[in-house]
Design an enzyme around this catalytic site. Sequence first.
Site, short mmCIF file in Angstrom:
data_model
loop_
_atom_site.label_atom_id
_atom_site.label_comp_id
_atom_site.label_asym_id
_atom_site.label_seq_id
_atom_site.Cartn_x
_atom_site.Cartn_y
_atom_site.Cartn_z
N THR A 82 1.14 4.67 2.82
CA THR A 82 2.58 4.78 2.56
C THR A 82 2.81 5.86 1.50
OG1 THR A 82 3.01 2.51 3.14
CG2 THR A 82 4.51 3.48 1.55
N ARG A 116 7.55 -5.85 13.30
CA ARG A 116 7.17 -6.25 11.93
C ARG A 116 7.79 -5.26 10.92
NH1 ARG A 116 4.54 -3.52 7.49
NH2 ARG A 116 3.55 -5.07 6.19
N VAL A 117 8.37 -5.81 9.88
CA VAL A 117 8.93 -4.99 8.81
C VAL A 117 8.27 -5.42 7.50
CG1 VAL A 117 11.02 -4.48 7.49
CG2 VAL A 117 11.12 -4.62 9.99
N GLY A 118 7.76 -4.45 6.76
CA GLY A 118 7.11 -4.75 5.48
C GLY A 118 8.05 -4.58 4.31
N ASP A 119 7.48 -4.30 3.16
CA ASP A 119 8.28 -4.18 1.93
C ASP A 119 9.03 -2.85 1.83
OD1 ASP A 119 5.74 -2.92 1.74
OD2 ASP A 119 5.93 -2.79 -0.43
N THR A 138 -0.18 -4.14 0.99
CA THR A 138 0.12 -5.10 2.06
C THR A 138 1.50 -5.69 1.79
OG1 THR A 138 -2.23 -5.55 2.09
CG2 THR A 138 -0.85 -6.99 3.41
N GLY A 139 2.48 -5.19 2.54
CA GLY A 139 3.88 -5.41 2.21
C GLY A 139 4.28 -6.86 2.13
#
Length: 297
Positions: A168, A196-199, A220-221
């Site tokens: 990222t 999937r959506v992370g931070d 790892t979000g």
Amino acid sequence: MSAEPTWAIALHGGAGVEPTRDYSPAVRHLDELVRDMADRLKAGASALDTVEEAVAAMEASGLYVAGRGSAPSTSGVVELDASIMDGARRKAGAVAAAPQLMHPVRVARDVMETTAHVLLAGEGALAFAQAHGHPLVKDPSAYYVLPPGVDAEDLTPDLAAAGRQHGTVGAVALDTQGRLAAATSTGGLFGKLAGRVGDTPLIGSGTWADETVAVSCTGTGEYFILAGGAQDVASRMRYLAVPVQAAVDGLIADVGHLGGDGGVIAVNRAGEVAFGCNTPGMKRAAAGSGFAPFASL
Ligand code: ASP
């Protein structure tokens, strides 16, 4: 004669490095980019424009897991997340799980500037980008590349293994007028489930900026979301009255206690830059009125 106004910028290209892999193209790129962005800030550019430009350059480079260097989810489609926040105006914009965007961070900025919303997702984000004339990826197989330092074996649906390294990208900046801004962009975790959506696109989780501090996270979000994320750094500074580095260390400790890994960059309104990670290394760079530019792992 008046002293040079205070300004600072910090960049990250993901936390976690594998000792056997070569990240020198990314470190060289970060080194050049941070000097270019430093020149802009010195010349009076806003923190907001600077973090957008820095992240857009990283997205276009194919050297990180963001923009051009992103990999498809299990559906076979590349789904992109990005966010940007202007601390001075306390405004933010973001896109999540958005296909085909060439510059997710620029679309996030446009969401912030032209809509009453903070976050657009999926096909809605794509339709917005299209309607606003943002460039789109027409031929994914010709556009996307595997960034240097990432192997095909990394494209695993195993979340634990995916946590070994992150690509990222993020930028935080303080401009000569005392304004703070942050931006973050990602292709997400390798092998992520479709949707999937992370931070990264969540304001307060992957990105935060207010009048005190600007923060961008990588890792790892899921754990950054559960630990409170980027906004937690600002809260620690505000309520515990701790320095920015201690606040960053506190967030990383919480992420670690939950079992997560990753890194954080931050800059406060005094131009002090803080880095923290519980991974072996983080691709990073910084420059400021008070210190010499550097780039490292
Ligand atoms: N934080 C990103 C995510 O969970 C991944 C990364 O930083 O590499 O989507």
